[in-house]
Structures are given as C-alpha cells and as structure tokens.
Enzyme design. Structure first.
Site, PDB file in Angstrom:
ATOM      1  CG  ASP A 112      -1.719   1.180   1.415  1.00  0.00           C
ATOM      2  OD1 ASP A 112      -2.480   1.494   0.504  1.00  0.00           O
ATOM      3  OD2 ASP A 112      -1.605   1.844   2.475  1.00  0.00           O
ATOM      4  CG  ASP A 159      -1.522   8.146   1.257  1.00  0.00           C
ATOM      5  OD1 ASP A 159      -0.504   8.731   1.640  1.00  0.00           O
ATOM      6  OD2 ASP A 159      -2.473   8.704   0.705  1.00  0.00           O
TER       7      ASP A 159
END
Ligand code: B16
Ligand code: MG
Length: 212
Positions: free
Chosen positions: A10, A12
């Site tokens: 991922d 952020d």
C-alpha cells in the site's frame, strides 16, 4: 508457510504519509461549501477511494448534490491535493523504508504497489521511488475499492505471481481485509497493527526483513 516471492505495498500510510495533504485539500473544499470537517472525520478516509471519501464528508451536508456536482467537488479537492503533492521530495521517504526496499530487492523479491490512489505514480515519481517497483496497481486500474481484493489481485497478476506467494503490507483495516480476501498474507503496520486479522504485525517497517 508458502514460499514468499513478492511484496505488494500500500502507498499512503506505509511508504509515504500524505494524510495531512488529504486533510488540507478536503478541508479547503468543505470550508468553501460550509460543511463541517475535522481530523476525526479525516481518519475515516484512510485507504478509502476519492468518491467514497467525498460521500463520508457529505454526511455532514444538508443539501442534495447531483452526480456531476459531486464529481466537480472531487476534482476541486484533487487539484488542491496535487498542488500540495508537488512539494514532495525524496526526503519525504524515510531512510528505513528506502533501505528495506533495497534489501528486499537484493534478496530477489519482486515488489509491487497496491494503492487506492489515482495519484500513486505521481507521488512515487516525486519521492524518487518509482524505480523500486516491478508493477503498479492503483486507483486507475480498479473498479472496486478495498476491502475488495481487486487492487492486490491485479498487482499479483502484473507481477505474474500467485496470491499465496505474496505478502501485502497495509496500514488500513480495509486493506488487511482486501489482502486476506485475495488469498495473500497480510503484514500490518501503523493503525492496522492492532487488527487481529493481520498475519504479521510490523512494529517498524524494517521488521519486514525478518518476516519470511
Ligand atoms: P486519490 P492508499 C489512499 O491511498 C488514501 O489512503 C486515501 O486517503 C485516498 O482517499 C485514496 O488513496 C484515493 O486517493 O484521491 O489520490 O485517488 O492508502 O490506498 O495508498
Ligand atoms: Mg494506506
């Protein structure tokens, strides 16, 4: 344990932290519209797509908006957000993250991005991380947001790896659920570290080097 061949990250909340920029950009739009918005509401937007984020913000809006008006508000926010992203530099990535990615590559693992953001490539370019990844799956190539596994399933496909050979690294509960739904192992960091569904808990990013 199945042999691990790849990591899907991922973006952020894992590799970079743009929460404050999301907050400022949404806040500007919300203030202009007279909609109440605070950091607690902002926390609910983590890992959530742009349009779903807008719907959460509009829970505090009394009027009714057409689909076109909503699109315009999302665009307004994104333009303000991208202006803020332009200020990012390689210094916005910690040395720990950079050296861990480097070491994982040296050990022969394939690395991919699995992010809900449509700005993922732009962010990776700004912080000088683009070259670390063999594949990028992001908000531009999916129809369904996390907890749907689509973004991670696509990342594994782009890498040419089976889901069971991938570890997903996530900071959001919905992202851990997405990884599990996709048949991958989930390594959780930050907020998600307290989620019981995580297979691996990372106290710090470099713990990945000892996880398989
Ligand atoms: P954009 P991730 C997510 O990124 C963010 O956590 C979330 O706050 C944001 O709304 C979403 O991307 C969409 O971003 O507006 O840039 O397309 O955590 O999945 O890397
Ligand atoms: Mg995240």
């Amino acid at each position: 344990m199945n042999e691990i061949k790849a990591f899907i990250f991922d973006l952020d909340g894992v590799l970079v932290f743009t929460d404050a920029f999301h907050y400022q950009a949404w806040k500007k739009m919300a203030d202009r519209m007279g909609i109440y918005f605070d950091e607690t509401i902002n926390n609910r937007l983590r890992g959530v797509s742009r349009m779903e984020s807008l719907e959460i913000i509009l829970e505090k809006y009394d009027g009714t908006l057409s689909g076109e008006e909503k699109e315009a508000l999302a665009t307004e926010k994104n333009e303000a957000y991208r202006e803020l992203l332009k200020t990012m530099t390689p210094e916005d990535v910690s040395e720990e993250v950079r050296s861990t990615l480097d070491e994982l590559r040296t050990r022969g693992y394939r690395l991919a991005i699995g992010s809900s953001s449509k700005n993922a490539r732009f962010i990776l370019e700004k912080v000088g991380l683009l070259d670390f990844f063999d594949a990028i799956s992001d908000g531009n190539n999916i129809k369904n947001s996390k907890p749907d596994p689509e973004v991670f399933v696509k990342a594994a496909e782009y890498l040419g790896e089976k889901p069971e050979h991938c570890i997903v690294v996530e900071d959001a509960y919905a992202g851990v659920d997405a990884a599990k739904a996709g048949g991958m192992r989930a390594a959780a960091i930050g907020d998600a570290a307290s989620y019981e569904k995580a297979d691996i808990v990372l106290g710090t990013f470099s713990d990945l080097l000892g996880c398989c």
